[in-house]
Write an enzyme that holds these catalytic residues in place. Sequence first.
Site, PDB file in Angstrom:
ATOM      1  N   LYS A   1       0.845  -1.193   0.000  1.00 27.38           N
ATOM      2  CA  LYS A   1       0.000   0.000   0.000  1.00 27.38           C
ATOM      3  C   LYS A   1       0.882   1.246   0.000  1.00 27.38           C
ATOM      4  CE  LYS A   1      -1.741   2.741   2.833  1.00 27.38           C
ATOM      5  NZ  LYS A   1      -1.672   3.905   1.925  1.00 27.38           N
TER       6      LYS A   1
ATOM      7  N   CYS B   1      13.004  12.254   6.602  1.00 30.95           N
ATOM      8  CA  CYS B   1      12.982  11.819   8.001  1.00 30.95           C
ATOM      9  C   CYS B   1      14.269  12.246   8.689  1.00 30.95           C
ATOM     10  CB  CYS B   1      12.807  10.315   8.069  1.00 30.95           C
ATOM     11  SG  CYS B   1      13.916   9.478   6.948  1.00 30.95           S
TER      12      CYS B   1
ATOM     13  N   VAL C   1       1.596   6.260  13.495  1.00 36.46           N
ATOM     14  CA  VAL C   1       0.941   5.224  12.679  1.00 36.46           C
ATOM     15  C   VAL C   1       1.580   3.865  12.970  1.00 36.46           C
ATOM     16  CG1 VAL C   1       0.569   4.386  10.319  1.00 36.46           C
ATOM     17  CG2 VAL C   1       0.156   6.791  10.854  1.00 36.46           C
TER      18      VAL C   1
ATOM     19  N   GLY D   1       7.117   5.323   7.729  1.00 37.41           N
ATOM     20  CA  GLY D   1       6.147   6.406   7.865  1.00 37.41           C
ATOM     21  C   GLY D   1       6.255   6.985   9.254  1.00 37.41           C
ATOM     22  N   SER D   2       5.171   7.566   9.727  1.00 38.65           N
ATOM     23  CA  SER D   2       5.274   8.281  10.996  1.00 38.65           C
ATOM     24  C   SER D   2       5.212   7.334  12.194  1.00 38.65           C
ATOM     25  CB  SER D   2       4.185   9.345  11.085  1.00 38.65           C
ATOM     26  OG  SER D   2       2.940   8.743  10.896  1.00 38.65           O
ATOM     27  N   THR D   3       5.749   7.815  13.291  1.00 38.61           N
ATOM     28  CA  THR D   3       5.840   7.008  14.512  1.00 38.61           C
ATOM     29  C   THR D   3       4.454   6.636  15.035  1.00 38.61           C
ATOM     30  OG1 THR D   3       7.942   8.032  15.036  1.00 38.61           O
ATOM     31  CG2 THR D   3       6.758   7.069  16.884  1.00 38.61           C
TER      32      THR D   3
ATOM     33  N   GLU E   1       8.242  16.366  15.678  1.00 32.74           N
ATOM     34  CA  GLU E   1       8.547  16.287  14.241  1.00 32.74           C
ATOM     35  C   GLU E   1       7.495  17.100  13.489  1.00 32.74           C
ATOM     36  OE1 GLU E   1       7.795  12.694  11.825  1.00 32.74           O
ATOM     37  OE2 GLU E   1       9.855  12.876  11.115  1.00 32.74           O
TER      38      GLU E   1
ATOM     39  N   GLU F   1      10.562   1.880   9.927  1.00 29.57           N
ATOM     40  CA  GLU F   1      11.451   3.042  10.027  1.00 29.57           C
ATOM     41  C   GLU F   1      10.537   4.249  10.105  1.00 29.57           C
ATOM     42  OE1 GLU F   1      14.460   2.541  10.694  1.00 29.57           O
ATOM     43  OE2 GLU F   1      14.425   0.421  10.197  1.00 29.57           O
TER      44      GLU F   1
END
Length: 577
Positions: free
Chosen positions: A248, A363, A305, A301-303, A461, A329
């Site tokens: 995805k 990132c 999520v 992606g983001s932490t 972030e 990551e």
Amino acid sequence: PPPPPPPPPPPLFFFTPKTPYPILSGLVGSEMCIRDRNNSIVNVPIPINEPIKEYRNNSPEKESVLKEYKKLRNSKTDVKMWIGGKFIKSSKTASMSPPHDHKHILGKYYLAEKKHVELAIKSALDAKENWSNMRWEERASIFLKAAELVAGPYRDKINAATMLAQSKTIFQAEIDAACELIDFLKFNVYSMQHIYSQQPKSDPGVWNQLGYRPLEGFVYAVTPFNFTAISGNLPGSAAMMGNTVVWKPSDHQIYSAKVVIDVFKEAGLPDGVINAVYGDPEMITNTILKSKHFAGIHFTGSTSVFKGLWKKIGANIENYNSYPRIVGETGGKDFIIAHNSANVDEFVTAVIRGAFEFQGQKCSAASRIYVPKSISKVFYEKLKSEISKIKMGSPEDFKNFMTAVIHENSFDKLAGVIEKVKSDKDAEILIGGGYDKSKGYFIEPTVIKTSNAKYYSMETELFGPLVTIFEYDDKDWNKTLNLVDETSEYALTGAIFCDDRYILSEAVDKLKNCAGNFYINDKCTGAVVGQQPFGGARGSGTNDKAGSYLNLLRWVSPRLIKEVFVPPKDFKYPFMG
Ligand code: NAD
């Protein structure tokens, strides 16, 4: 006298010369492949990093990529899901636009319904047997061919698509979509061979063999908007090791993800090995995580999520056939700290490139800076004068160093932060602070100065061209190192500028847990596959180092086979007699 040393091991009949690839040099075992192809032991080509084209004025590469950019911009692309090798439509679509020109429509993509996700899972499972039984050299060939396709016939297209979809300048597109993707593909193939060649020792009369099976079931790859290379690498690396994948991509990268799909298809990836579905991340994820065949997630992606995904996997653990591999990551709050021995010109360049290239949406982007008082005046002057030279606009104009941020939500969030800083007592806008979304989502390169080392924008972030500076007293150097270590939940990248070797070596040690990628007298962005394996710990991820053998090891489940040539015929041991 001590006994004589044992004789050296017999030389291998065939051996490859030791390669200069440093990451592998610490591993044990032969550098030969253990499987055979037409009764031969083959070696994959030794990878070298893809040379970065410069796109200078009047160069043929500049002319060629701009021609492709215009062609793509002036046509409409229909991105269908890719399931079981077929391109599939649904009844619902969403449109795609360049962030720097959001009224312009590039085309549309089709949104998955639950039945499409189920079909993608089924296709991955159906393709599994043939794919995992295929000789690894064949799999290697497919991905090496994909690398050559990106390096040659698809280079302009993948770069132009990345310029349009993610608003990257040509240089940022070239180092990501072309060079990093090529490097991922080639270096991973090389690491795959190296992993397969790692074998245990065997005592006399016994032969021990280690096989590296793909995981049972299928792998789920979820990719972010900001790197086209990551979109190819997350499904690609798991597939390379013999797994099949449901992928995805981010809604904001589908336009360039389509080029990755075209490359995989043309390279000969068999139907169903990678299946791409788009749309509602919750529905897609929930459907996938319900399957008992879910074998692992490869996420970037983001932490927040990723933490949500981990919780869901934990809650479903009773349903799975195996313990799923969880590789993610995630975010960063990356720092640059200068000591008063630092060269100010070098420090300023690192801050500008680190914080503002690709609009601060890496990132690894520098977003918190620590400056000693004694050099701060010269530092601010130089920073101001350099930032005033930055041009921002469409990536089609090569004079621009920056373009737009990815979407309206991001723009609104960043504009909100700028307004908040203006009203806060412990922070001020030192440089920039302008924003305009009339044509594209443009945010000026913005420097915030704070007197509070734990100010909101030092910890959170923000993922945009906003960098916050904290000025410290020179005598507080050690305290400031502690601050660097303790200020955010992340530990992705960090850099130090310092020309005093005693101070430097002490600081490198003190800061050892606050960055997975640490730079000395360099910016904190721009990791190169095969040279600086990338990933961070703490809230920044599982630190499995994308593009290295460490990551590939997560996608295999080793099986040991022990064969005894002359088995004993009596159960009794000598001690019993
Ligand atoms: P994001 O977390 O918004 O999205 C990443 C992916 O997760 C997308 O495909 C998205 O659709 C999907 N997603 C979103 N919500 C979901 C949900 N509830 N369930 C399942 N999937 C969901 O991140 P982004 O904005 O695309 O990318 C930026 C983030 O990625 C930043 O935090 C950045 O630091 C991080 N990033 C990290 C690295 C790294 O190597 N550490 C590299 C690139 C980006």
